[in-house]
Design a protein around this motif. Structure first.
Motif, short mmCIF file in Angstrom:
data_model
loop_
_atom_site.label_atom_id
_atom_site.label_comp_id
_atom_site.label_asym_id
_atom_site.label_seq_id
_atom_site.Cartn_x
_atom_site.Cartn_y
_atom_site.Cartn_z
N SER A 1 0.82 -1.20 0.00
CA SER A 1 0.00 0.00 0.00
C SER A 1 0.86 1.26 0.00
CB SER A 1 -0.93 -0.01 1.21
OG SER A 1 -1.78 1.12 1.21
N LEU A 2 1.93 1.24 0.77
CA LEU A 2 2.82 2.39 0.84
C LEU A 2 3.47 2.68 -0.51
CD1 LEU A 2 4.03 4.43 2.85
CD2 LEU A 2 5.89 2.81 3.23
N LEU A 3 3.90 1.65 -1.21
CA LEU A 3 4.52 1.82 -2.52
C LEU A 3 3.50 2.35 -3.54
CD1 LEU A 3 6.71 -1.42 -2.67
CD2 LEU A 3 7.50 0.93 -2.29
N ALA A 4 2.28 1.86 -3.46
CA ALA A 4 1.23 2.33 -4.37
C ALA A 4 0.93 3.80 -4.16
CB ALA A 4 -0.03 1.49 -4.19
N GLN A 5 0.91 4.22 -2.91
CA GLN A 5 0.65 5.63 -2.60
C GLN A 5 1.78 6.53 -3.10
OE1 GLN A 5 -0.44 5.88 1.62
NE2 GLN A 5 -1.48 3.94 1.36
N GLN B 1 -3.94 -1.03 -6.29
CA GLN B 1 -4.03 0.24 -5.58
C GLN B 1 -3.31 1.35 -6.35
OE1 GLN B 1 -2.84 0.01 -1.49
NE2 GLN B 1 -3.47 2.10 -1.03
N ALA B 2 -2.16 1.06 -6.96
CA ALA B 2 -1.42 2.08 -7.72
C ALA B 2 -2.24 2.58 -8.90
CB ALA B 2 -0.09 1.52 -8.18
N VAL B 3 -2.84 1.66 -9.65
CA VAL B 3 -3.64 2.05 -10.81
C VAL B 3 -4.93 2.76 -10.35
CG1 VAL B 3 -4.89 1.24 -12.84
CG2 VAL B 3 -2.70 0.20 -12.23
N GLY B 4 -5.58 2.19 -9.32
CA GLY B 4 -6.80 2.80 -8.82
C GLY B 4 -6.58 4.22 -8.32
N MET B 5 -5.48 4.44 -7.59
CA MET B 5 -5.20 5.78 -7.08
C MET B 5 -4.75 6.73 -8.19
SD MET B 5 -3.50 5.37 -3.31
CE MET B 5 -3.65 7.15 -3.08
N ALA C 1 -6.53 10.20 -8.87
CA ALA C 1 -5.74 11.44 -8.87
C ALA C 1 -6.10 12.35 -10.04
CB ALA C 1 -4.25 11.11 -8.91
N MET C 2 -6.64 11.81 -11.11
CA MET C 2 -7.02 12.64 -12.25
C MET C 2 -8.05 13.70 -11.83
SD MET C 2 -7.37 9.78 -15.27
CE MET C 2 -7.67 10.98 -16.55
N GLY C 3 -8.97 13.32 -10.97
CA GLY C 3 -9.95 14.27 -10.47
C GLY C 3 -9.50 14.98 -9.22
N ALA C 4 -8.79 14.28 -8.35
CA ALA C 4 -8.42 14.85 -7.05
C ALA C 4 -7.38 15.95 -7.16
CB ALA C 4 -7.90 13.74 -6.14
#
Length: 478
Positions: A287-291, A343-347, A351-354
């Motif tokens: 999770s940390l790497l994905a973030q 998680q990396a792809v989902g985030m 991020a495109m909107g956030a």
């Protein structure tokens, strides 16, 4: 030859950057404190609820998590109105204080075995207090950063908000990894999670010092006392019907990525541990790497929104979410790499909107109602679609119909597309002269007056300072 910047402009620039650092530091701490609850939800469930049914205890903990979100709209209204009347800075100091104190309370609550149901009650009250503060902090910080940012780089500066949010989440995730690595599962269960909440409360002292030295925004100061006038001018009012319409527009634009955030950023590791039997240490590492991947994507998307506009970005996010989120959820198993990829792809999609979100919604409201409007509309969206997401995801998965939840997520993402189609492009506009955010001919003024071709202003000013867009020249709504 280009002229060197004047000393006054250098000082002003330094003040902007100092204020940005204070806002970012507060956002890091705010989301660190807020995320600790979801990161350690399985351990909190064992302490404050009946242990006889682990699944029921986890769902009870997540219900308290959602209750904290229900307090957010009220917090957004109270603190948002305070920020519009007394200033953005004072609210940012008050809210971070409440968040830190609430975290300390959670760390010190005796367990269910010691005081029974009162442990659950005190936990609920602490989460309600955090929800109130969080509702005000989020909306007002969005407004604050947008108002201090250079207009042509507002999207990039806006990305610092969720960059800080992600750093706060990463810090909470890192503490989860640290506790499970050095204390083991038993040590984390007994005392490790409490130490994490105490650490968050102590960090609040540093953030309070930083925020006390921050500057008030020029937009607020000018709205309170226009240049050359001894007394503030009578404040314009935004018609209630127009305020409601803008608020509903914000919810359309926000509900998809609000839901996605709490699925991918804050709950994914807990879901992998409790529902997919993933090793806790490995889950926190993945999770940390994905973030970390998401941090880079936030800056990329924020900068891109200043170039191509807000509308294309929000529409693209909605389409990508519909196409990718459900397949990504199927990927997660007990193997850590599956959580990292999903998680990396989902985030990255989130991020495109956030990344541009704080700037985007700040560009929809006039100055005199911006903090309250942004805070309330955002808090309502987060409470309805963000805070309930972990609970719904767990419930549907426990009943073997996880696909129903992802249909729900796809529906919310499609609403972002709808919002992107009806909103007017706002990239680079003058925040002091915000026009109606809806595409088409009509512009509604502060007293309910109607003008055309983008000349009206809900701030009561002379209108927008940008060149007329194709939308402004339309004579009929699309």
């Amino acid at each position: 030859m280009s002229e060197s910047p004047s000393p006054s402009s250098v000082v002003a620039r330094q003040g902007q950057l100092s204020s940005l650092r204070a806002a970012v530091a507060g956002n890091v701490l705010e989301w660190f404190d807020w995320t600790l609850y979801s990161i350690f939800s399985t351990y909190i469930a064992a302490h404050f609820f009946d242990k006889s049914n682990p699944s029921s205890a986890l769902l009870s903990t997540l219900a308290v998590f959602a209750v904290g979100f229900l307090a957010r709209p009220l917090g957004g209204l109270v603190f948002g109105r305070l920020a519009d009347r007394r200033g953005r800075k004072v609210v940012l100091v008050v809210t971070i204080t409440i968040m830190s104190v609430s975290s300390l309370v959670i760390a010190l609550i005796p367990g269910y075995d010691q005081i029974g149901v009162w442990a659950s009650v005190v936990l609920l009250l602490a989460r309600l207090a955090q929800g109130l503060a969080h509702g005000g902090e989020s909306g007002v910080s969005y407004t604050y950063v947008s108002e201090i940012a250079p207009p042509k780089r507002r999207g990039l500066w806006s990305s610092s908000v969720f960059f800080a949010v992600t750093l706060g989440v990463m810090l909470a995730t890192s503490l989860g990894w640290f506790c499970t690595t050095f204390f083991g599962d038993d040590g984390t269960q007994d005392y490790g999670w409490r130490g994490a909440f105490i650490f968050g409360a102590l960090l609040g002292v540093l953030v309070l010092w930083l925020r006390r030295t921050a500057e008030e925004t020029s937009h607020f100061n000018e709205n309170e006392k226009p240049a050359g006038k001894e007394k503030p001018a009578a404040k314009p009012t935004l018609p209630r019907s127009q305020a409601v319409r803008i608020g509903l527009l914000v919810i359309l634009l926000a509900c998809g990525h609000n839901c996605a955030y709490y699925v991918w950023a804050t709950f994914a590791s807990s879901f992998a541990i409790s529902q997919r039997d993933m090793d806790p240490q490995s889950a926190f590492t993945a999770s940390l790497l994905a973030q970390a991947v998401a941090l880079g994507m936030l800056v990329l998307w924020g900068n891109l929104s200043d170039r191509v506009g807000r509308r294309p970005m929000i529409i693209a996010m909605g389409i990508a979410a519909i196409a990718l989120y459900y397949p990504l959820s199927l990927l997660i198993s007990d193997a850590p790499w599956t959580l990292f990829v999903a998680q990396a792809v989902g985030m990255s999609v989130w991020a495109m909107g956030a990344a541009m979100y704080p700037a985007f919604i700040s560009e929809l409201f006039p100055t005199h109602t911006r903090a309250a409007g942004v805070a309330v509309a955002t808090s309502v969206s987060v409470a309805l679609f963000g805070g309930t997401a972990p609970y719904l995801m767990t419930w549907f998965d426990d009943h073997g119909v996880a696909w129903v939840f992802w249909i729900w997520v796809g529906l919310l993402s499609s609403l972002a597309i709808v919002g992107g189609l009806i909103v007017r492009e706002t990239r680079g506009i003058d925040l002091g002269s915000v026009t109606s955010p809806f595409r088409g001919r009509t512009q509604v003024g502060p007293n309910g007056t109607v003008s055309v071709h983008g000349t009206g202003s809900v701030n009561g000013g002379p209108g927008t300072d940008r060149a007329p867009s194709p939308d402004d020249r339309e004579t009929t709504p699309r």
